[in-house]
Write a protein that holds these residues in place. Structure first.
Motif, short mmCIF file in Angstrom:
data_model
loop_
_atom_site.label_atom_id
_atom_site.label_comp_id
_atom_site.label_asym_id
_atom_site.label_seq_id
_atom_site.Cartn_x
_atom_site.Cartn_y
_atom_site.Cartn_z
N THR A 362 -44.04 -57.61 38.18
CA THR A 362 -42.91 -58.22 38.89
C THR A 362 -42.72 -59.66 38.44
O THR A 362 -41.60 -60.16 38.31
CB THR A 362 -43.15 -58.19 40.42
N THR A 363 -43.84 -60.35 38.17
CA THR A 363 -43.78 -61.76 37.74
C THR A 363 -43.43 -61.90 36.26
O THR A 363 -42.58 -62.73 35.90
CB THR A 363 -45.13 -62.45 38.00
N TYR A 364 -44.06 -61.09 35.41
CA TYR A 364 -43.92 -61.27 33.96
C TYR A 364 -43.13 -60.17 33.27
O TYR A 364 -42.84 -60.29 32.07
CB TYR A 364 -45.31 -61.36 33.32
N GLY A 365 -42.77 -59.12 34.00
CA GLY A 365 -42.05 -58.02 33.39
C GLY A 365 -43.01 -57.05 32.72
O GLY A 365 -44.20 -57.32 32.56
N MET A 366 -42.48 -55.91 32.31
CA MET A 366 -43.31 -54.90 31.66
C MET A 366 -43.33 -55.12 30.16
O MET A 366 -42.35 -55.56 29.55
CB MET A 366 -42.76 -53.50 31.98
N ASN A 367 -44.51 -54.85 29.56
CA ASN A 367 -44.69 -54.95 28.10
C ASN A 367 -44.35 -56.34 27.57
O ASN A 367 -43.69 -56.49 26.55
CB ASN A 367 -43.85 -53.89 27.39
N ASN A 368 -44.80 -57.36 28.30
CA ASN A 368 -44.59 -58.74 27.87
C ASN A 368 -45.72 -59.13 26.91
O ASN A 368 -46.88 -59.21 27.29
CB ASN A 368 -44.60 -59.67 29.09
N SER A 369 -45.35 -59.38 25.64
CA SER A 369 -46.36 -59.68 24.62
C SER A 369 -47.07 -61.00 24.88
O SER A 369 -48.22 -61.18 24.47
CB SER A 369 -45.71 -59.70 23.23
N GLU A 370 -46.38 -61.94 25.55
CA GLU A 370 -47.00 -63.24 25.83
C GLU A 370 -47.92 -63.17 27.04
O GLU A 370 -48.77 -64.03 27.23
CB GLU A 370 -45.92 -64.29 26.06
N HIS A 371 -47.74 -62.19 27.89
CA HIS A 371 -48.57 -62.02 29.09
C HIS A 371 -49.04 -60.57 29.15
O HIS A 371 -48.48 -59.74 29.86
CB HIS A 371 -47.80 -62.39 30.36
N GLN A 372 -50.08 -60.28 28.34
CA GLN A 372 -50.62 -58.92 28.33
C GLN A 372 -51.15 -58.57 29.72
O GLN A 372 -51.68 -59.42 30.44
CB GLN A 372 -51.76 -58.82 27.31
N LEU A 373 -50.98 -57.30 30.08
CA LEU A 373 -51.46 -56.85 31.39
C LEU A 373 -52.98 -56.87 31.41
O LEU A 373 -53.63 -56.14 30.67
CB LEU A 373 -50.95 -55.43 31.66
N PRO A 374 -53.59 -57.72 32.25
CA PRO A 374 -55.06 -57.79 32.30
C PRO A 374 -55.64 -56.55 32.97
O PRO A 374 -54.99 -55.90 33.78
CB PRO A 374 -55.33 -59.04 33.16
N LEU A 375 -56.87 -56.24 32.63
CA LEU A 375 -57.56 -55.15 33.32
C LEU A 375 -58.03 -55.62 34.69
O LEU A 375 -57.92 -54.89 35.68
CB LEU A 375 -58.76 -54.67 32.49
N PHE A 376 -58.53 -56.85 34.74
CA PHE A 376 -59.06 -57.39 36.00
C PHE A 376 -58.15 -58.51 36.49
O PHE A 376 -57.96 -59.51 35.80
CB PHE A 376 -60.48 -57.90 35.81
N MET A 377 -57.59 -58.32 37.69
CA MET A 377 -56.66 -59.28 38.26
C MET A 377 -57.07 -59.66 39.68
O MET A 377 -57.80 -58.92 40.34
CB MET A 377 -55.24 -58.67 38.28
N ASN A 378 -56.57 -60.80 40.12
CA ASN A 378 -56.81 -61.21 41.50
C ASN A 378 -55.73 -60.64 42.42
O ASN A 378 -54.87 -59.87 41.97
CB ASN A 378 -56.89 -62.74 41.62
N SER A 379 -55.74 -61.00 43.67
CA SER A 379 -54.82 -60.43 44.65
C SER A 379 -53.36 -60.80 44.37
O SER A 379 -52.44 -60.14 44.86
CB SER A 379 -55.19 -60.89 46.06
N SER A 380 -53.15 -61.84 43.54
CA SER A 380 -51.78 -62.25 43.21
C SER A 380 -51.27 -61.60 41.93
O SER A 380 -50.15 -61.87 41.50
CB SER A 380 -51.72 -63.78 43.05
N GLY A 381 -52.09 -60.76 41.32
CA GLY A 381 -51.68 -60.10 40.09
C GLY A 381 -51.89 -60.95 38.85
O GLY A 381 -51.37 -60.63 37.78
N GLU A 382 -52.65 -62.05 38.98
CA GLU A 382 -52.97 -62.91 37.84
C GLU A 382 -54.34 -62.54 37.29
O GLU A 382 -55.19 -62.01 38.00
CB GLU A 382 -52.96 -64.38 38.26
N ARG A 383 -54.55 -62.84 36.01
CA ARG A 383 -55.86 -62.59 35.39
C ARG A 383 -56.93 -63.38 36.13
O ARG A 383 -56.73 -64.53 36.49
CB ARG A 383 -55.83 -62.99 33.92
N ILE A 384 -58.08 -62.76 36.34
CA ILE A 384 -59.17 -63.44 37.03
C ILE A 384 -59.68 -64.61 36.21
O ILE A 384 -59.51 -64.66 34.99
CB ILE A 384 -60.34 -62.47 37.33
N ASN A 385 -60.31 -65.58 36.87
CA ASN A 385 -60.91 -66.70 36.18
C ASN A 385 -62.08 -66.25 35.33
O ASN A 385 -62.71 -65.22 35.61
CB ASN A 385 -61.38 -67.76 37.17
N GLU A 386 -62.40 -67.04 34.32
CA GLU A 386 -63.49 -66.70 33.40
C GLU A 386 -64.84 -66.62 34.11
O GLU A 386 -65.72 -65.88 33.70
CB GLU A 386 -63.55 -67.71 32.26
N GLU A 387 -64.99 -67.40 35.19
CA GLU A 387 -66.28 -67.45 35.88
C GLU A 387 -66.45 -66.32 36.90
O GLU A 387 -67.57 -66.07 37.36
CB GLU A 387 -66.45 -68.78 36.61
#
Length: 496
Positions: A362-387
């Motif tokens: 919803t935020t980045y669109g589908m098949n966005n090459s600049e924002h690959q769909l992460p496997l692990f995301m937080n509750s907001s749909g963003e990639r989890i932090n490295e830690e």
């Protein structure tokens, strides 16, 4: 009587524009335009937005925070560095390289420096000291005595030394951590002095030539010797200071190689039987490290486009691979066990993952090459932090502490050592040659040097034949089916 509770600093991860050509917005009468909060609006001629930059904040130490945050930005951009630029070509002079910006740091390194400065900032607030308190003249190397021992930086130095030397394990600080903290503070002081924020350095600092063993053959032309070398014996110039943690106070346990401490079967059982280790997503984080040797930041970097169901007929001959960037910004296509790929695939089917995927698309669109769909995301749909994956062990320890159980001493990174050691041990028992094991482990671990890989091999040789105990079948189940594949992959990598 009012007791004031001293506040602590925090590290805020936020978007920062490090662009060039900043200018304030003015109205028609030439007055600055401000927001409702009274902040002057501005823009950059060339934007350079870093979306996840680490900034320090302390409600009682705004001035110090401003200085430290500017320092972090200068380190990130390469505007300040203690290392000379490497002379890559004889076509340009030493003066040219000296005039160029230093090597830029990545966001992760800046975050690490920020954590060390945060510790110093909290100490300053607790001690009610000011880092601006220095002396009027430069110090000689022999001048660390009573007349300067009360300067803030030296009191902080003593505080770190006391924590390294203490017998109280709850308060003890490792030697390496203390050394990193004082190094970050020392560099911050040097930067402050260079830009004129402080009048002098409260410690000695000398640019000295450090002798090294020359690897240059006598027949080679002196034209290609290190530009910092001024003697026939060779050497490198380094900044040498008396502000460091003495090795004499290092605790015995600090001398052990903590990076090579694989979990024993008992410790693995202790970890995997916790409630935390059975919950999603903590369970899959641990499996990535244990079955794939992945570091915490590598787990967070996995994209869903690499994941497939290995049990499908059309995928039976497909090699499970992950496209990740390993340590040192090294992009690799990492071969993993089919059992791990299956576990990652099952994670994509979880309702939680599907919900997060919807938010991300919803935020980045589908098949966005600049924002690959992460496997692990937080509750907001963003990639989890490295830690985040590495923090699993802290949550496990909290659970054990609350239940009065034995606290796990191993770390998340030790699961990587477990993976490497068990693979090496398995291959040793299979009768593979050391050169073959070397190739396999260097491929799996992405080691730059065989010296690092050999430590894992030697460590595995010291593990007794019966060390696996009940885990022998577990080890074979995980690694046995990919043995031939890994050997073939290692051979192909060597051939290329």
């Amino acid at each position: 009587m009012v007791v004031r509770i001293k506040a602590k600093s925090t590290i805020i991860k936020t978007a920062v524009n490090l662009g060039k050509g900043m200018s304030f917005h003015l109205n028609e009468s030439g007055q600055p335009i401000e927001t409702e909060e009274g902040i002057r609006t501005h823009s950059y001629r060339h934007n350079k937005v870093e979306p996840n930059f680490s900034l320090l904040y302390h409600p009682d130490r705004i001035t110090e925070c401003q200085e430290m945050n500017l320092f972090l930005m200068h380190r990130f951009e390469g505007h300040f560095s203690l290392k000379k630029n490497i002379k890559e070509s004889e076509a340009f002079s030493d003066a040219y390289y000296a005039s160029q910006p230093g090597k830029q740091l990545n966001v992760k390194t800046v975050r690490s420096i920020a954590k060390h400065l945060k510790a110093f900032l909290d100490w300053l607030a607790k001690d009610e000291a000011s880092y601006f308190e220095v002396i009027a003249a430069p110090l000689s190397r022999q001048s660390v005595d009573d007349n300067i021992s009360q300067l803030p930086v030296w009191r902080y130095h003593k505080y770190l030394c006391d924590r390294v030397a203490t017998n109280d394990k709850a308060k003890r600080l490792s030697y390496n951590t203390a050394q990193e903290r004082i190094r970050a503070v020392k560099t911050f002081y040097i930067w402050s002095h260079k830009r004129g924020a402080i009048d002098s350095l409260p410690f000695s600092l000398e640019y000295e030539q450090v002798r090294i063993k020359s690897k240059t053959k006598p027949s080679e032309s002196s034209l290609f010797l290190l530009p910092t070398s001024t003697t026939r014996s060779g050497g490198l110039w380094e900044w040498v200071s008396n502000l460091s943690i003495p090795k004499t106070i290092k605790q015995k346990e600090d001398s052990s190689d903590k990076e090579l401490q694989p979990y024993s079967p008992q410790e693995l059982k202790q970890l995997l039987q916790t409630v935390t280790a059975q919950k999603s997503p903590y369970k899959i984080y641990l499996q990535c490290a244990l079955l794939g040797g992945l570091r915490s930041f590598e787990v967070s970097a996995i994209d869903q486009c690499d994941i497939f169901d290995p049990d499908k007929i059309e995928n039976k001959k497909r090699i499970p691979k992950l496209n990740i960037v390993r340590k040192g910004h090294k992009p690799v296509r990492l071969t993993i066990a089919r059992v791990l790929m299956k576990l990652l695939y099952l994670h994509t089917l979880l309702p939680m993952n599907k919900k997060q995927r919807t938010k991300h698309e919803t935020t980045y669109g589908m098949n966005n090459s600049e924002h690959q769909l992460p496997l692990f995301m937080n509750s907001s749909g963003e990639r989890i932090n490295e830690e985040t994956p590495g923090n699993t062990i802290s949550i496990v320890r909290k659970e054990q502490r609350e239940l009065g159980l034995e606290i796990l001493s191993r770390t998340f990174h030790d699961l990587r050592a477990t993976f490497a050691t068990y693979v090496a041990k398995y291959l040793i028992e299979k009768g593979e040659s050391e050169s073959s094991i070397r190739q396999i482990l260097m491929t799996l671990m992405s080691h730059e040097s065989f010296k690092t890989t050999k430590r894992y091999i030697d460590f595995a040789k010291n593990v007794g034949v019966d060390a696996y105990g009940a885990m022998s079948e577990w080890v074979q189940d995980i690694y046995g089916d990919v043995d031939a594949l890994l050997v073939r992959e290692a051979e192909n990598a060597t051939a290329n």
